[in-house]
Design a protein around this motif. Structure first.
Motif, PDB file in Angstrom:
ATOM      1  N   GLY A  18      30.178  33.866  71.737  1.00  0.00           N
ATOM      2  CA  GLY A  18      30.612  32.879  72.715  1.00  0.00           C
ATOM      3  C   GLY A  18      32.036  32.444  72.401  1.00  0.00           C
ATOM      4  N   THR A  19      32.375  31.222  72.729  1.00  0.00           N
ATOM      5  CA  THR A  19      33.744  30.764  72.518  1.00  0.00           C
ATOM      6  C   THR A  19      33.920  29.914  71.267  1.00  0.00           C
ATOM      7  OG1 THR A  19      33.323  28.845  73.922  1.00  0.00           O
ATOM      8  CG2 THR A  19      34.290  30.786  74.983  1.00  0.00           C
ATOM      9  N   ASN A  20      32.838  29.409  70.692  1.00  0.00           N
ATOM     10  CA  ASN A  20      32.971  28.547  69.519  1.00  0.00           C
ATOM     11  C   ASN A  20      31.683  28.579  68.701  1.00  0.00           C
ATOM     12  OD1 ASN A  20      34.096  26.769  67.708  1.00  0.00           O
ATOM     13  ND2 ASN A  20      33.557  24.972  68.890  1.00  0.00           N
ATOM     14  N   PHE A  21      31.458  29.663  67.998  1.00  0.00           N
ATOM     15  CA  PHE A  21      30.235  29.849  67.227  1.00  0.00           C
ATOM     16  C   PHE A  21      30.468  29.413  65.778  1.00  0.00           C
ATOM     17  CE2 PHE A  21      27.042  32.146  64.852  1.00  0.00           C
ATOM     18  CZ  PHE A  21      25.930  32.075  65.665  1.00  0.00           C
ATOM     19  N   PRO A  22      29.561  28.625  65.185  1.00  0.00           N
ATOM     20  CA  PRO A  22      29.746  28.206  63.793  1.00  0.00           C
ATOM     21  C   PRO A  22      29.414  29.337  62.818  1.00  0.00           C
ATOM     22  CG  PRO A  22      27.694  27.316  64.645  1.00  0.00           C
ATOM     23  CD  PRO A  22      28.376  28.030  65.787  1.00  0.00           C
ATOM     24  N   LEU A  23      30.426  29.884  62.176  1.00  0.00           N
ATOM     25  CA  LEU A  23      30.242  30.916  61.164  1.00  0.00           C
ATOM     26  C   LEU A  23      30.244  30.216  59.802  1.00  0.00           C
ATOM     27  CD1 LEU A  23      32.742  33.359  62.813  1.00  0.00           C
ATOM     28  CD2 LEU A  23      30.279  33.719  62.657  1.00  0.00           C
TER      29      LEU A  23
END
Length: 93
Positions: A18-23
């Protein structure tokens, strides 16, 4: 993972993150995740898979990559990256 590296992965592989995935892992695994993501996108396109990444994190010193919509080949790619992560420092200096 730093915001810069997270943004790069999300921009290059929006179908995964997506546009802002927490890695939730260190920057040392950025290249590993990039290679894994590229391989998974290519495989998913070829196999017609609709994959959804649900979590990416460090656990007990290695990468953990969780997703839905995989097949045996995608599982093999993920497992290979998880094994490789044990030999790559998660944190860069």
């Amino acid at each position: 993972m730093s915001p810069k590296n997270t943004q790069k992965l999300c921009q290059d592989f929006p179908q995964h993150y997506g546009t802002n995935f927490p890695l939730c892992c260190g920057d040392g695994w950025t290249d590993l995740l990039y290679r894994l993501s590229r391989a998974l996108v290519g495989h998913a396109r070829q196999a017609g898979l609709q994959r959804v990444v649900t979590d990416v994190k460090e656990k007990q010193g290695s990468l953990r990559f969780y997703d839905d919509g995989t097949d045996k080949e995608a599982e093999r790619l993920i497992e290979s990256a998880e094994v490789a992560s044990k030999t790559i420092p998660e944190v860069t200096r």
